[in-house]
Design a protein around this motif. Structure first.
Motif, PDB file in Angstrom:
ATOM      1  N   ASP A  31      36.835  25.150  58.840  1.00 20.55           N
ATOM      2  CA  ASP A  31      36.142  26.309  57.853  1.00 20.55           C
ATOM      3  C   ASP A  31      35.449  27.371  58.094  1.00 20.55           C
ATOM      4  N   ASN A  32      34.797  27.362  59.157  1.00 18.05           N
ATOM      5  CA  ASN A  32      33.949  28.411  59.812  1.00 18.05           C
ATOM      6  C   ASN A  32      34.857  29.390  60.448  1.00 18.05           C
ATOM      7  N   VAL A  33      35.946  28.991  61.106  1.00 13.25           N
ATOM      8  CA  VAL A  33      37.211  29.941  61.682  1.00 13.25           C
ATOM      9  C   VAL A  33      37.630  30.696  60.464  1.00 13.25           C
ATOM     10  N   LYS A  34      38.096  29.766  59.579  1.00 10.15           N
ATOM     11  CA  LYS A  34      38.931  30.669  58.395  1.00 10.15           C
ATOM     12  C   LYS A  34      38.150  31.452  57.690  1.00 10.15           C
ATOM     13  N   LYS A  35      36.593  31.305  57.587  1.00  9.61           N
ATOM     14  CA  LYS A  35      35.775  32.276  57.157  1.00  9.61           C
ATOM     15  C   LYS A  35      35.262  33.423  57.813  1.00  9.61           C
ATOM     16  N   GLY A  36      35.752  33.299  59.156  1.00 10.53           N
ATOM     17  CA  GLY A  36      35.307  34.295  60.275  1.00 10.53           C
ATOM     18  C   GLY A  36      33.815  34.301  60.868  1.00 10.53           C
ATOM     19  N   LYS A  37      33.248  33.130  60.271  1.00 16.10           N
ATOM     20  CA  LYS A  37      31.980  32.778  61.012  1.00 16.10           C
ATOM     21  C   LYS A  37      32.176  32.540  62.409  1.00 16.10           C
ATOM     22  N   ILE A  38      33.013  31.964  63.019  1.00 19.37           N
ATOM     23  CA  ILE A  38      33.187  31.735  64.382  1.00 19.37           C
ATOM     24  C   ILE A  38      34.514  32.346  64.691  1.00 19.37           C
ATOM     25  N   GLN A  39      34.739  32.654  65.784  1.00 18.42           N
ATOM     26  CA  GLN A  39      36.174  32.863  66.598  1.00 18.42           C
ATOM     27  C   GLN A  39      36.986  31.761  66.723  1.00 18.42           C
ATOM     28  N   ASP A  40      38.314  31.721  66.639  1.00 23.68           N
ATOM     29  CA  ASP A  40      39.195  30.474  66.918  1.00 23.68           C
ATOM     30  C   ASP A  40      39.129  30.405  68.356  1.00 23.68           C
ATOM     31  N   ASP A  41      38.905  29.486  68.836  1.00 25.11           N
ATOM     32  CA  ASP A  41      38.739  29.294  70.445  1.00 25.11           C
ATOM     33  C   ASP A  41      39.278  28.090  70.631  1.00 25.11           C
ATOM     34  N   PRO A  42      40.528  27.713  71.284  1.00 24.45           N
ATOM     35  CA  PRO A  42      41.185  26.387  71.670  1.00 24.45           C
ATOM     36  C   PRO A  42      40.200  25.594  72.547  1.00 24.45           C
ATOM     37  N   MET A  95      26.290  24.975  69.283  1.00 22.82           N
ATOM     38  CA  MET A  95      26.898  25.203  68.049  1.00 22.82           C
ATOM     39  C   MET A  95      27.674  24.025  67.747  1.00 22.82           C
ATOM     40  N   LEU A  96      28.671  23.499  68.522  1.00 17.60           N
ATOM     41  CA  LEU A  96      29.365  22.483  68.477  1.00 17.60           C
ATOM     42  C   LEU A  96      28.289  21.124  68.265  1.00 17.60           C
ATOM     43  N   MET A  97      27.375  20.918  69.397  1.00 24.49           N
ATOM     44  CA  MET A  97      26.540  19.822  69.290  1.00 24.49           C
ATOM     45  C   MET A  97      25.675  19.741  67.615  1.00 24.49           C
ATOM     46  N   ASP A  98      25.266  20.701  67.373  1.00 22.57           N
ATOM     47  CA  ASP A  98      24.535  21.062  66.130  1.00 22.57           C
ATOM     48  C   ASP A  98      25.603  20.604  64.861  1.00 22.57           C
ATOM     49  N   MET A  99      26.801  21.089  64.818  1.00 24.82           N
ATOM     50  CA  MET A  99      27.806  20.875  63.941  1.00 24.82           C
ATOM     51  C   MET A  99      28.039  19.383  63.981  1.00 24.82           C
ATOM     52  N   PHE A 100      28.123  18.542  65.112  1.00 28.44           N
ATOM     53  CA  PHE A 100      28.405  17.394  65.258  1.00 28.44           C
ATOM     54  C   PHE A 100      27.095  16.468  64.499  1.00 28.44           C
TER      55      PHE A 100
END
Length: 432
Positions: A31-42, A95-100
């Protein structure tokens, strides 16, 4: 990249599923990628998938309870394997750890801390145990580590630690036994670090005693590298239209700092005055404050015996801190340099606004040197305490390489703290 966007649409379709079946973390990330809050990063997506799997395991792990049969046969419950995310600064680890952390709804027993603050708490618990324990010092059972580990595990099934980096020998010497007990007690670790496990405490004093901890860490956590090659904090800095970091010699820095101080203080309901803060029973004086704004110097913050607990206190009292006269640091100022690293980490974690004046740009603030002047009386005493006989070892032990590595994170955070976005997202309430 086509597969990535297909996956984004898949995650978005999960929102209407029952709560137990919702792919919380992946849906949030996509959702954050879709809304442009973060860049899509594989690379970030790969880590998010692993964290999502851990989240699912934790759901079952928390609901699993021992039966009479498992108690009788002493069958151990399989503890989920944690995750250790490492990579260069600004790649999205925190960012990923906080999201988790935010997405983990069960178990409710969870804790998110900066590693420095966590270890400070551990040492405080050890000190308290020694004061209150009835066990005699000469007794073989005189050992605070199991009790402290039990306290931590009892409160936290999930332990999230940001910026896992070992620079202190006192920390290095207890980590193996501490986390051995924490893992045995069933707690799960999710951590971020700039270094892979094998490089932790590199060139540190008595590192051979620290190495068993690395084995325990790798056995209980999956180590994942996150390096997309893009420092997103530096990208944010490109959008800054107002400087909050001034290099001395480039214009009238002092006057510009004074001007910004007046602007910030115009929103305060207080006068400009000195102020004495009482921190853990100690008086810490600052010469220039106005309400929740502190105007201070590098020497006041980092060249006197202050530590993480003091900086946390400051972050709760002040929403904006002006730091003047930051020098260009070498290994000769190792203690002030370490304090500065801890200071910036703490202010960043608490979203405190910072305005700086310094002798050099952030990337040039700390340099290593190798010369005979490193063999100071203080260093010789430390060598004596640790049983080091060869003075030639000083070349690596006191080279400042560990601080230089940690300073990469400080530079990245200083860059991000200059951005308008960082200033505008400061929403924490500070109470004096």
């Amino acid at each position: 990249m086509r597969d990535f966007h297909v996956f984004v649409r898949f995650c978005s379709s999960q929102r209407n599923l029952p709560k137990d079946a919702r792919i919380n973390l992946l849906a949030t990330y996509c959702d954050n990628v879709k809304k442009g809050k973060i860049q899509d990063d594989p690379n970030q997506l790969r880590i998010a998938q692993v964290l999502q799997n851990l989240q699912s395991e934790l759901w079952s792990y928390e609901k699993r309870s021992p039966t009479l049969l498992t108690r009788f046969f002493k069958t151990e419950v399989q503890v989920p394997r944690g995750v250790y995310i490492y990579g260069a600064v600004g790649r999205g680890k925190t960012m990923l750890m906080d999201m988790f952390y935010d997405c983990v709804e069960r178990p409710q027993k969870k804790q998110r801390q900066h590693f420095h603050s966590f270890m400070l708490d551990v040492h405080n618990r050890i000190h308290e145990w020694k004061k209150t324990s009835n066990v005699e010092r000469k007794s073989s059972s005189y050992d605070p580590i199991p009790a402290v580990a039990a306290q931590i595990s009892e409160k936290n099934t999930v332990l999230c630690l940001d910026e896992f980096q070992v620079t202190d020998i006192a920390d290095a010497m207890i980590l193996k036994r501490l986390f051995d007990h924490i893992f045995r007690n069933g707690s799960v670790l999710v951590a971020t670090s700039n270094r892979p496990p094998n490089d932790l405490y590199k060139n540190g004093l008595q590192r051979s005693n620290f190495l068993p901890f690395i084995d325990i860490l790798k056995r209980n956590c999956e180590a994942l590298a996150l390096d997309s090659g893009v420092d997103y904090r530096s990208q944010l800095n490109a959008n800054s239209d107002t400087p909050f970091y001034f290099v001395k010699g480039e214009g009238n820095v002092s006057a510009e700092m004074d001007r910004l101080f007046k602007i910030v203080c115009s929103h305060e309901t207080d006068t400009i005055r000195s102020r004495t803060l009482v921190i853990k029973g100690r008086n810490v004086e600052f010469k220039k404050c106005c309400g929740q704004v502190l105007d201070t110097t590098f020497d006041e913050l980092c060249d006197r015996p202050l530590g993480a607990v003091d900086y946390v206190f400051l972050s709760q009292v002040f929403h904006t801190i002006f730091i003047r006269d930051i020098p260009q640091l070498t290994v000769k100022q190792k203690s002030p340099a370490r304090r500065f690293i801890t200071l910036i980490d703490t202010l960043y974690d608490h979203r405190v606004r910072v305005v700086c004046s310094a002798d050099a740009p952030p990337a040039s603030l700390f340099t290593t040197v190798r010369d005979e002047s490193l063999v100071t009386d203080e260093n010789r005493m430390l060598m004596s305490d640790l049983g080091i006989d060869n003075p030639q070892e000083l070349g690596t032990i006191f080279s400042g390489e560990e601080e230089l590595f940690a300073f990469d994170r400080t530079v990245s955070r200083l860059n991000q703290m200059q951005t308008r976005k960082y200033w505008d997202q400061t929403t924490h309430e500070h109470k004096a």
